[in-house]
Write a protein that holds these residues in place. Sequence first.
Motif, PDB file in Angstrom:
ATOM      1  N   SER A 194     -41.288-124.777 -30.348  1.00 41.52           N
ATOM      2  CA  SER A 194     -40.283-125.228 -29.386  1.00 41.52           C
ATOM      3  C   SER A 194     -39.934-126.695 -29.628  1.00 41.52           C
ATOM      4  CB  SER A 194     -40.795-125.027 -27.960  1.00 41.52           C
ATOM      5  OG  SER A 194     -41.036-123.665 -27.699  1.00 41.52           O
ATOM      6  N   ALA A 195     -40.964-127.522 -29.834  1.00 43.32           N
ATOM      7  CA  ALA A 195     -40.724-128.943 -30.112  1.00 43.32           C
ATOM      8  C   ALA A 195     -39.905-129.111 -31.386  1.00 43.32           C
ATOM      9  CB  ALA A 195     -42.057-129.680 -30.235  1.00 43.32           C
ATOM     10  N   TYR A 196     -40.230-128.318 -32.393  1.00 41.98           N
ATOM     11  CA  TYR A 196     -39.537-128.368 -33.690  1.00 41.98           C
ATOM     12  C   TYR A 196     -38.064-127.989 -33.532  1.00 41.98           C
ATOM     13  CZ  TYR A 196     -38.549-127.024 -38.570  1.00 41.98           C
ATOM     14  OH  TYR A 196     -38.013-126.902 -39.831  1.00 41.98           O
ATOM     15  N   ASP A 197     -37.800-126.896 -32.801  1.00 40.13           N
ATOM     16  CA  ASP A 197     -36.432-126.419 -32.644  1.00 40.13           C
ATOM     17  C   ASP A 197     -35.603-127.359 -31.779  1.00 40.13           C
ATOM     18  OD1 ASP A 197     -37.065-124.273 -34.200  1.00 40.13           O
ATOM     19  OD2 ASP A 197     -37.357-122.874 -32.539  1.00 40.13           O
ATOM     20  N   LEU A 198     -36.199-127.860 -30.708  1.00 39.02           N
ATOM     21  CA  LEU A 198     -35.470-128.788 -29.835  1.00 39.02           C
ATOM     22  C   LEU A 198     -35.227-130.111 -30.547  1.00 39.02           C
ATOM     23  CD1 LEU A 198     -37.351-128.093 -26.482  1.00 39.02           C
ATOM     24  CD2 LEU A 198     -35.157-127.149 -27.236  1.00 39.02           C
ATOM     25  N   ALA A 199     -36.174-130.515 -31.389  1.00 43.55           N
ATOM     26  CA  ALA A 199     -36.009-131.763 -32.147  1.00 43.55           C
ATOM     27  C   ALA A 199     -34.807-131.674 -33.073  1.00 43.55           C
ATOM     28  CB  ALA A 199     -37.275-132.065 -32.946  1.00 43.55           C
TER      29      ALA A 199
END
Length: 583
Positions: free
Chosen positions: A490-495
């Motif tokens: 999730s952090a990767y995609d939102l980043a």
Amino acid sequence: MYIKKLVIRNQKEGKNIREINFNLGVSLIVDISKITNQQDTGNDVGKTTVLRLINYCLGGKADEIYKNKESKSSINLTVKNFLINNEVLIVLTLCRDFSDPTTDIVIQRNFLKGNKKKICTINDCPFSNIENFKKELKSIFYNSNLDKPSFRQLIDRHLRFDYGSERIVNYLHFGTSDKEYEQIYLFLYGLYKASELSTNKSGELDKFKEYENIKKKLFKDRTSSLVQQEIIILNNDIENIEKQKKDFNINGLYQEELREIDDLNDQINNLMREYSTLKTCLKIYEQNILNLESEKCELEVKDVEALYNEAGIYLPTLNKTLEETIAFHNKLIINKINFIKSDIPALKNKVLELKEKIKIYTERKKYLEEKQKRHGSLSEYESLISSIKPLYEQKGKLLQEQEKIVEYDNLIDTCAEKIITINNEIQKYDKDLQTKLGVFNKYFTEYAMKFYNESYFISTLVSEKTKCYKFELSNLKGNIGTGKKKGVMSAYDLAYISFANELKLKCPKFVLHDRIEDIHSNQLVSLINLVNSSNFDGQYIVSVLSGKFKEEHLQTLLEQNKVIELSPQEKLFKIEQQTQQQS
């Protein structure tokens, strides 16, 4: 580009089944089925199907809607027949600005076949060809008309189910190569020229491999130098016999015909060499077809099964079946076979043409030799000719072999030089790439720290084998657990969304996830608050089970962010209710 609304419409009855309006920020597709333990995944009410319908409107396959999620070889005929018999239309509304309806883009697809009934439109513009439909979507989402990377390779970065649900960086199917990921990520990081160069390099890598394989099949380990030394030895033997022929005293009446016989020998030898080469090529083509057919069969019973089982060990939620993997591979095999077969008719015609010429020249030579014999004994001279003939034939074959070896060496060297040149050009963008990775990692690290108080980042290395960039996930504390992996993803995609916003890259401003229940409640709160904050401009659309969020503050978040509730009594397509009404 945002997702604004999804409408499921029963065209036959002229009424909407569902109308789902999505939020700017978090949109939760909530399954309110009662669960008895933490292993339950909920009933088949259609929460993931919402995501699949969005995927379908973005060029996905129809059968993904009605195939069983856990066992894709099983088809839900009830759903399939309902979609077809009721002429169900899926309408996906995208927008560039939630507050400006003039930026809306409306995509419509149904499940019917045939140009008269099939609907596949973008802003009412029909598309009869799905590939042209996806090219138009690539232009809309990414402002690009390049063939590679494909739209589906790019958009799957934002659709986290199936393959992408377990792999953070390498999110496509397990057969995706380093060279494909290099093209994709150079494009996604805004290095479009470098991505185009990578596409060109991919073509050269394919040709390099093909030429090496052909050379190995034709000549095994023989080299041009080895063949050259064999030719030198033969030339010495030929020179000795030619000297004897020159010193031979023969009546001048036969000289002209003897010269013609020699010329015919040369022509026949040349034709035989060419004939032999073409026959060899035909044999190789036919053997390649047999090998490909054999590979297809062996793959069905051994290789893919082993590979698939191995993949199942590491990817327990892998949803692609053995049959689909085999079908995908066999399709590639069939395409290769058809490509090879397309060259065979021309080769066969050329072989027949050469065979006819050889026959004509051989008959003429035979006639002249018989004529010479009637004029007197030439046995000694003929003995010299007979002894030199196989030497010339052998030399001809060696020259032909050497010519082909040199030809393939040159082709291989040319490809290698082009690959080096292209790599050097790509490396000119490395500084820009590292800078952009720095921007991406700024957000990735920030979001990961909010969720887990750990730093995660992406770095690159150049593969020694493929000479392609590889993008790797790293952190400072070792492996990622299952629950943590969902949060890191999730952090990767939102980043990426925040990164693209800062660099003003044209791309989707949404990510679709299937189930985030494994994430700890504290991280879940941080995640939802982040996406709904004024500092984040994008959408996080996710299907969830309400029963796994029992805490009061989580229940509040569900209520505030849900866009639809589903249950065994209120499934997505409402098939049971509509069947009852019709009866």
